[in-house]
Design an enzyme around this catalytic site. Structure first.
Site, PDB file in Angstrom:
ATOM      1  N   LYS A 157       0.822  -1.210   0.000  1.00 13.58           N
ATOM      2  CA  LYS A 157       0.000   0.000   0.000  1.00 13.58           C
ATOM      3  C   LYS A 157       0.858   1.262   0.000  1.00 13.58           C
ATOM      4  O   LYS A 157       0.328   2.367   0.042  1.00 13.58           O
ATOM      5  CB  LYS A 157      -0.904   0.008   1.236  1.00 13.58           C
ATOM      6  CG  LYS A 157      -1.794  -1.213   1.372  1.00 13.58           C
ATOM      7  CD  LYS A 157      -2.551  -1.184   2.702  1.00 13.58           C
ATOM      8  CE  LYS A 157      -3.357  -2.450   2.906  1.00 13.58           C
ATOM      9  NZ  LYS A 157      -4.032  -2.479   4.236  1.00 13.58           N
ATOM     10  N   HIS A 159      24.585 -10.228   7.300  1.00 12.72           N
ATOM     11  CA  HIS A 159      23.702 -11.239   7.886  1.00 12.72           C
ATOM     12  C   HIS A 159      24.330 -11.647   9.224  1.00 12.72           C
ATOM     13  O   HIS A 159      24.867 -12.748   9.378  1.00 12.72           O
ATOM     14  CB  HIS A 159      23.600 -12.433   6.944  1.00 12.72           C
ATOM     15  CG  HIS A 159      22.415 -13.323   7.199  1.00 12.72           C
ATOM     16  ND1 HIS A 159      21.654 -13.251   8.352  1.00 12.72           N
ATOM     17  CD2 HIS A 159      21.870 -14.317   6.444  1.00 12.72           C
ATOM     18  CE1 HIS A 159      20.699 -14.166   8.291  1.00 12.72           C
ATOM     19  NE2 HIS A 159      20.809 -14.822   7.146  1.00 12.72           N
TER      20      HIS A 159
END
Length: 305
Positions: free
Chosen positions: A82, A131
């Site tokens: 959105k 990571h």
């Protein structure tokens, strides 16, 4: 570390990393004692790109600590569709949870999230950047097998351009004495210049080669990686490079008897399944350690251990 975010391991001291590894070892042998330490606490797993091991590992870690988990697995399931920004998502989710694990395809997304959140944010992988919790799992596996994380010749093989696990591991290992790196990749997937520049500045020895067979006898650790289809802009380049390296029993015959083989997973074709029974193969044990180090990190950031 209480209340802090972990975007990279750069903000952690060597002693803090060692403390997390020791906590992970303790957790492995004292699961009943820590089973309810996170009762009433909630972890949000905000995964904007696909993941199996990392997401399930974080969720397992929190559930084994007695906490709860909410979140989504895929940007299509989030309000980003959105037009909502990462910052707004984190400001909102911070009202619901005690800690957040975020994975995002864009480098720097975890840093943006950490600055917007009012609870600790753990980087579960951002683009080809870092990571950190995978690196903690890697270090825990090294510590378990060798009893040390120093004085090692480390071979990193495969996708060294986009491999965030590779970049994170290098950043962590440069802290320790006696580390030598051997980068094994085709020219198209070579280690980035900023990494080699950093190694030169620190005086850490490294070499770059194309043939894995040429350096196998030297290695204490072989860290295999897959060629990541999702990082390529065209199919042709991926198809040409995806099977450039395949670790086979024949290649393993060239290695030291105690050489360790790690892989952040998922594996595609780069390690033959015949290697799984080799005692030097530790990539599934590595996945187990990932749960323990994430448990240790959650407990530490929440001030519970």
């Amino acid at each position: 570390m209480v209340g802090k975010s972990v975007v990279t391991l750069d903000g952690l001291s060597t002693n803090q990393i060692l403390d997390l590894l020791h906590k992970a070892e303790y957790i492995d042998s004292h699961r009943k004692e820590i089973a309810h330490t996170c009762d009433g606490r909630v972890l949000a797993t905000l995964f904007y790109e696909p993941s199996t091991r990392t997401r399930l590992s974080f969720e397992t870690a929190m559930l084994r600590l007695g906490g709860k988990v909410i979140g989504f697995a895929g940007a299509q399931l989030a309000s980003v569709t959105k037009g909502e920004s990462i910052a707004d998502t984190l400001k909102t989710v911070s009202n619901y949870v005690d800690v957040v694990a975020i994975r995002h395809p864009k480098e720097g997304a975890a840093l943006v999230a950490s600055r917007a959140a009012s609870v600790p944010v753990i980087n579960a992988g951002d683009g080809g950047h870092m990571h950190p919790t995978q690196t903690l799992a890697d270090l825990a596996t090294l510590q378990s097998r060798f009893g040390r994380v120093n004085n090692l010749t480390v071979g990193l093989c495969g996708d060294l351009t986009f491999g965030r696990t590779v970049h994170s591991l290098i950043n962590a290992l440069v802290r320790y004495e006696g580390i030598k790196f051997i980068f094994i990749s085709p020219e198209e997937l070579k280690i980035p210049d900023y990494v080699t520049d950093m190694l030169r500045e620190k005086g850490i020895p490294f070499q770059e080669v194309i043939r894995l067979e040429d350096v196998m006898p030297e290695l204490d650790l072989l860290y295999m990686t897959r060629v990541q289809k999702e990082r390529f802009f065209n199919e042709e380049d991926y198809v040409r490079l995806k099977d450039f390296y395949v670790l086979t029993p024949e290649k393993m015959e060239l290695a030291k008897p105690d050489m360790l083989v790690l892989h952040p997973l998922p594996r595609v074709n780069e390690i033959s399944v015949e290697i799984d029974d080799d005692p030097r193969a530790a990539y599934f044990k590595q996945a187990q350690f990932a749960v323990y180090v994430r448990m240790a990190l959650i407990l530490t950031l929440l001030g519970l251990a």
